[in-house]
Scaffold this motif. Structure first.
Motif, mmCIF file in Angstrom:
data_model
loop_
_atom_site.group_PDB
_atom_site.id
_atom_site.type_symbol
_atom_site.label_atom_id
_atom_site.label_comp_id
_atom_site.label_asym_id
_atom_site.label_seq_id
_atom_site.Cartn_x
_atom_site.Cartn_y
_atom_site.Cartn_z
ATOM 1 N N ARG A 13 -7.718 5.541 1.179
ATOM 2 C CA ARG A 13 -7.889 4.917 -0.145
ATOM 3 C C ARG A 13 -9.074 3.967 -0.204
ATOM 4 O O ARG A 13 -9.624 3.727 -1.274
ATOM 5 N N GLN A 14 -9.414 3.390 0.947
ATOM 6 C CA GLN A 14 -10.507 2.412 1.059
ATOM 7 C C GLN A 14 -10.250 1.172 0.186
ATOM 8 O O GLN A 14 -9.190 1.047 -0.404
ATOM 9 N N ILE A 15 -11.220 0.302 0.134
ATOM 10 C CA ILE A 15 -11.014 -0.973 -0.557
ATOM 11 C C ILE A 15 -11.577 -0.885 -1.976
ATOM 12 O O ILE A 15 -12.737 -0.527 -2.164
ATOM 13 N N TRP A 16 -10.722 -1.219 -2.938
ATOM 14 C CA TRP A 16 -11.163 -1.184 -4.337
ATOM 15 C C TRP A 16 -11.869 -2.488 -4.695
ATOM 16 O O TRP A 16 -11.373 -3.540 -4.264
ATOM 17 N N PRO A 17 -12.948 -2.573 -5.427
ATOM 18 C CA PRO A 17 -13.601 -1.459 -6.133
ATOM 19 C C PRO A 17 -14.673 -0.801 -5.244
ATOM 20 O O PRO A 17 -15.200 -1.414 -4.389
ATOM 21 N N TYR B 149 -5.096 3.230 4.462
ATOM 22 C CA TYR B 149 -6.257 2.380 4.126
ATOM 23 C C TYR B 149 -7.557 3.159 4.283
ATOM 24 O O TYR B 149 -8.481 3.004 3.480
ATOM 25 N N ILE C 150 0.834 -1.211 0.000
ATOM 26 C CA ILE C 150 0.000 0.000 0.000
ATOM 27 C C ILE C 150 0.872 1.266 0.000
ATOM 28 O O ILE C 150 0.489 2.298 -0.534
#
Ligand code: NAD
Length: 440
Positions: free
Chosen positions: A436-440, A433, A85
């Motif tokens: 950016r958060q979790i993709w998608p 984290y 990350i």
């Protein structure tokens, strides 16, 4: 819990007698335990903890190599990519008979915390080959390295995963690794991809200051600790386990501060000299003979005697799980400065702290290596060559900042320096984290 002062091993099937070694040390479980403890203190969200609890990728490669006698032998190599990350995976390649998947997972996770603590735009990786490099010729080591790097292919790369030296590997190994990568991944990489590995020899794209970097960072931390405690290093004594890259540079740099190395040991044996060893002559002996064994000054002692010697500073610079219950009870020292990764077991650490012995934890104390590796990578990417003064100055600033943040965090959270260092690292990772958060 192992409480005898017999050689401690991290993996089974290593005994020279062929007998299985004692119960396997769960190094990855230990590192996960520290992660959970620190995560609770910084109130890390459960989903971020779940992500950081396992590596992103675990690569296992079996590959054949022709030996000097014409026969073909199979080797098993690993590359663990724990987290990226913050930037490309970064971490050493270890050549040792005890290399296991789980130990690489532990070491790769620690690289993620180390890069975050040092504020480097890099993630955590680690790998290695399970074999004893001492039993192979230089030509065989070259073929083993080249075949492994070729097999890894595009799983490594200057913008993806950047190996470096660790136990059993050195600048020559990195030169073979870089040469193999740039010759096999495509024409463009031929001139632009020297940064695929760090710790290279100077003429092949290495940086000034990298050979001593881990020892230098460790010695900076020892200096800051001594200033805090009002302890005079001039005239102090040190015992060092492991006399490879980290151990030998730590000894030489400590001797410049007036610290005398009175005991030393490696895989071959242990020595004691109340008047102190000359670090440079001992290094030369190890370079020629492969071990401290047979060095003409000092008395040979047992491992048990080594861990009982009175000294001001003890530097483990060999392998994980060397200071368990018995060693922690035996050590007669003020400070354990962890040059190695994971040298104290959790029980060993608890006993040292109960006995009032301070610990400079691995994630902080040996992070000078990856920090100067980062400087090498930056120079490669910019086609620059920095002076030694520039590397040294940057490293000192980086170590001072990380030391201060670690100790402040430990005080603030009322915890150990180790968990303090983890907390600093985890706060950065959880912020990224959250953003950016979790993709998608
Ligand atoms: P090295 O291969 O140069 O030296 C390893 C030393 O450990 C040798 O003296 C060897 O004889 C000794 N050793 C091996 N097995 C032993 C045993 N069973 N008992 C006693 N001694 C034993 O490796 P290094 O690069 O100096 O790494 C040492 C430690 O420092 C490792 O834990 C490594 O992960 C850590 N470390 C290294 C770097 C680096 O830049 N090289 C950076 C950070 C951390």
């Amino acid at each position: 819990m192992n409480d005898s002062l017999v050689p401690r091993q991290s993996s089974p099937n290593l005994s020279s007698t062929g007998a299985p070694a004692a119960e396997r040390y769960d190094f990855f479980g230990v590192v996960q335990g520290y992660l959970r403890e620190a995560a609770a203190l910084v109130e890390m969200p459960a989903e971020t903890l779940a992500i950081l609890s396992q590596p992103k990728q675990e690569i296992i490669i079996h590959f054949p190599v022709r030996l000097d006698d014409g026969t073909v032998s199979m080797f098993k190599g690993y590359r663990i990519q724990h987290n990226n990350i913050l930037g490309p995976y970064k971490g050493g390649l270890r050549y040792h008979a005890a290399v296991t998947l789980d130990d690489c997972k532990a070491l790769a996770s620690m690289m993620t915390w180390k890069c975050a603590l040092m504020n480097l735009p890099l993630g955590g990786g680690k790998g290695g080959i399970k074999f004893d490099p001492r039993k192979f010729s230089q030509n065989e080591l070259e073929r083993i390295t080249r075949r492994f790097i070729h097999a890894l292919g595009s799983n490594i790369g200057p913008w993806h995963d950047i190996p470096a030296p660790d136990v059993g590997t050195n600048a020559q190994t990195m030169a073979w690794a870089m040469d193999t990568y740039v010759n096999t991944v495509g024409y463009l990489a031929h001139t632009s991809a020297k940064g695929v590995v760090t710790g290279k020899p100077l003429a092949s794209g290495g940086t000034l200051g990298r050979p001593k970097a881990t020892g230098q960072g460790l010695v900076h931390c020892i200096r800051y600790w001594a200033e805090e405690k009002g302890f005079a290093l001039e005239g102090a004594t040190v015992a060092i386990q492991g006399y490879g890259n980290v151990g030998s540079y730590s000894a030489a740099l400590l001797s410049k501060l007036g610290v005398s190395m009175i005991a030393v040991g490696d895989h071959g044996g242990y020595l004691h000299s109340p008047e102190g060893f000359n670090p440079h002559k001992l290094h030369e002996h190890v370079r020629k003979n492969g071990s401290v064994l047979g060095y003409p000054s000092g008395e040979p002692i047992t491992r048990e005697q080594f861990f009982r010697i009175k000294c001001d500073i003890f530097v483990p610079a060999a392998l994980e799980n060397q200071i368990g219950v018995a060693e922690a009870r035996a050590l007669d020292t003020k400070l354990v400065a962890e040059g190695a990764n994971g040298p104290c077991s959790p029980d060993g650490e608890r006993i040292l702290l109960e006995r009032g012995i301070d610990i400079l934890p691995d994630v902080l104390a040996n992070s000078g290596g990856v920090t100067v590796s980062y400087y090498e990578w930056v120079q490669n990417n910019r086609s620059e060559s920095w002076t030694l003064e520039e590397v040294d100055e940057r490293l000192e600033v980086a170590m001072k900042r990380a030391y201060r943040k670690t100790m402040e965090m430990a005080r603030q959270k009322n915890t150990t320096a180790r968990i303090g260092a983890y907390c600093v690292a985890l706060q950065l990772l959880m912020t990224v984290y959250a953003e950016r958060q979790i993709w998608p």
